[in-house]
Design a protein around this motif. Structure first.
Motif, PDB file in Angstrom:
ATOM      1  N   THR A 185       0.832  -1.207   0.000  1.00 55.93           N
ATOM      2  CA  THR A 185       0.000   0.000   0.000  1.00 55.93           C
ATOM      3  C   THR A 185       0.865   1.256   0.000  1.00 55.93           C
ATOM      4  O   THR A 185       0.358   2.346   0.199  1.00 55.93           O
ATOM      5  N   ASP A 186       2.160   1.093  -0.220  1.00 56.68           N
ATOM      6  CA  ASP A 186       3.080   2.225  -0.331  1.00 56.68           C
ATOM      7  C   ASP A 186       2.920   2.818  -1.726  1.00 56.68           C
ATOM      8  O   ASP A 186       3.221   2.159  -2.718  1.00 56.68           O
ATOM      9  N   PRO A 187       2.421   4.042  -1.840  1.00 56.47           N
ATOM     10  CA  PRO A 187       2.189   4.615  -3.167  1.00 56.47           C
ATOM     11  C   PRO A 187       3.459   4.754  -4.010  1.00 56.47           C
ATOM     12  O   PRO A 187       3.381   4.759  -5.237  1.00 56.47           O
ATOM     13  N   CYS A 188       4.624   4.825  -3.387  1.00 58.15           N
ATOM     14  CA  CYS A 188       5.867   4.945  -4.160  1.00 58.15           C
ATOM     15  C   CYS A 188       6.236   3.650  -4.875  1.00 58.15           C
ATOM     16  O   CYS A 188       7.107   3.653  -5.738  1.00 58.15           O
ATOM     17  N   THR A 189       5.576   2.542  -4.543  1.00 57.33           N
ATOM     18  CA  THR A 189       5.844   1.283  -5.239  1.00 57.33           C
ATOM     19  C   THR A 189       4.941   1.110  -6.460  1.00 57.33           C
ATOM     20  O   THR A 189       5.041   0.097  -7.152  1.00 57.33           O
ATOM     21  N   LEU A 190       4.084   2.088  -6.728  1.00 55.90           N
ATOM     22  CA  LEU A 190       3.193   1.980  -7.881  1.00 55.90           C
ATOM     23  C   LEU A 190       3.925   2.176  -9.203  1.00 55.90           C
ATOM     24  O   LEU A 190       3.423   1.804 -10.257  1.00 55.90           O
ATOM     25  N   LEU A 191       5.102   2.789  -9.156  1.00 59.13           N
ATOM     26  CA  LEU A 191       5.991   2.920 -10.317  1.00 59.13           C
ATOM     27  C   LEU A 191       7.397   2.600  -9.865  1.00 59.13           C
ATOM     28  O   LEU A 191       7.847   3.115  -8.836  1.00 59.13           O
ATOM     29  N   THR A 192       8.102   1.773 -10.609  1.00 62.15           N
ATOM     30  CA  THR A 192       9.513   1.566 -10.301  1.00 62.15           C
ATOM     31  C   THR A 192      10.284   2.788 -10.793  1.00 62.15           C
ATOM     32  O   THR A 192       9.763   3.601 -11.575  1.00 62.15           O
ATOM     33  N   THR A 193      11.507   2.909 -10.364  1.00 62.92           N
ATOM     34  CA  THR A 193      12.348   4.025 -10.797  1.00 62.92           C
ATOM     35  C   THR A 193      12.531   4.003 -12.311  1.00 62.92           C
ATOM     36  O   THR A 193      12.483   5.047 -12.968  1.00 62.92           O
ATOM     37  N   ASP A 194      12.719   2.817 -12.871  1.00 66.40           N
ATOM     38  CA  ASP A 194      12.889   2.697 -14.327  1.00 66.40           C
ATOM     39  C   ASP A 194      11.605   3.062 -15.075  1.00 66.40           C
ATOM     40  O   ASP A 194      11.653   3.714 -16.119  1.00 66.40           O
ATOM     41  N   GLU A 195      10.450   2.642 -14.541  1.00 67.59           N
ATOM     42  CA  GLU A 195       9.172   2.992 -15.181  1.00 67.59           C
ATOM     43  C   GLU A 195       8.943   4.499 -15.133  1.00 67.59           C
ATOM     44  O   GLU A 195       8.486   5.092 -16.108  1.00 67.59           O
ATOM     45  N   ALA A 196       9.272   5.115 -14.008  1.00 70.55           N
ATOM     46  CA  ALA A 196       9.131   6.569 -13.894  1.00 70.55           C
ATOM     47  C   ALA A 196      10.027   7.258 -14.917  1.00 70.55           C
ATOM     48  O   ALA A 196       9.594   8.202 -15.593  1.00 70.55           O
ATOM     49  N   ALA A 197      11.258   6.787 -15.060  1.00 71.41           N
ATOM     50  CA  ALA A 197      12.190   7.380 -16.028  1.00 71.41           C
ATOM     51  C   ALA A 197      11.650   7.254 -17.448  1.00 71.41           C
ATOM     52  O   ALA A 197      11.789   8.177 -18.255  1.00 71.41           O
ATOM     53  N   GLU A 198      11.007   6.125 -17.772  1.00 70.14           N
ATOM     54  CA  GLU A 198      10.411   5.956 -19.102  1.00 70.14           C
ATOM     55  C   GLU A 198       9.304   6.982 -19.358  1.00 70.14           C
ATOM     56  O   GLU A 198       9.044   7.342 -20.499  1.00 70.14           O
ATOM     57  N   LEU A 199       8.675   7.447 -18.280  1.00 75.93           N
ATOM     58  CA  LEU A 199       7.636   8.474 -18.389  1.00 75.93           C
ATOM     59  C   LEU A 199       8.215   9.889 -18.323  1.00 75.93           C
ATOM     60  O   LEU A 199       7.474  10.867 -18.333  1.00 75.93           O
ATOM     61  N   GLY A 200       9.540   9.995 -18.202  1.00 77.01           N
ATOM     62  CA  GLY A 200      10.183  11.301 -18.099  1.00 77.01           C
ATOM     63  C   GLY A 200      10.140  11.872 -16.693  1.00 77.01           C
ATOM     64  O   GLY A 200      10.229  13.082 -16.501  1.00 77.01           O
TER      65      GLY A 200
END
Length: 174
Positions: free
Chosen positions: A41-56
């Protein structure tokens, strides 16, 4: 011949003396989430660091809950574009202590099918420059993705809609 055998034995002894067993579990660099934990339920786990980078977007920054304002714990990913300011950033909230209807206290503007699930699109009391996409996971469990764009409110949902199918893949299956 004995000299060669002695050299091999000595070399093996040196190599084995240089190895050490380290206990524990390997961890990524601090602030780097590479795999979303199952049922977190940690909202920061909803995107990995790599996925966030792919989104800019840069790494997620946890935001504590604000119970007096009924705001659940959140996470913020800011644009990697230095000229973006807060535009094109993404916030995620994971609520577990109130219903989604209590949180928004308004009717959704509509629905959007993204990532194989139905997201409710809610307006913001702050204005059209803020976009909220929400999905109900249980009676008292929901996730909200908020995007924003002050310069061009017509683009406020762009980042949230691009992140939604990735986040959907990390949500618990119901």
């Amino acid at each position: 011949m004995r000299w060669r055998i002695a050299a091999v034995v000595a070399a093996a002894g040196l190599v084995s003396a240089c190895t050490t067993t380290v206990s524990g579990t390997p961890q990524p660099a601090p602030g780097r989430i590479t795999v979303a934990p199952v049922s977190s339920t940690d909202p920061c786990t909803l995107l990995t660091t790599d996925e966030a980078a792919e989104l800019g977007l840069g790494p997620g920054t946890p935001k504590p809950a604000q119970p007096s304002y009924r705001v659940p714990p959140g996470c913020e990913w800011r644009s990697l574009d230095p000229d973006a300011s807060l535009d094109d950033s993404l916030q995620a909230y994971y609520g577990t202590d109130q219903t989604m209807e209590e949180y928004f206290a308004a009717q959704p503007l509509g629905e959007k099918q993204i990532g194989g699930i139905t997201w409710q699109h809610y307006s913001s009391i702050m204005g059209d420059w803020l976009c909220n996409l929400a999905v109900k996971l249980g009676e008292m469990e929901f996730v909200v993705l908020s995007g924003q764009n002050l310069l061009d409110p017509s683009k406020s949902c762009v980042v949230a809609e691009r992140a939604a199918p990735i986040v959907a893949a990390h949500l618990p299956q119901r």
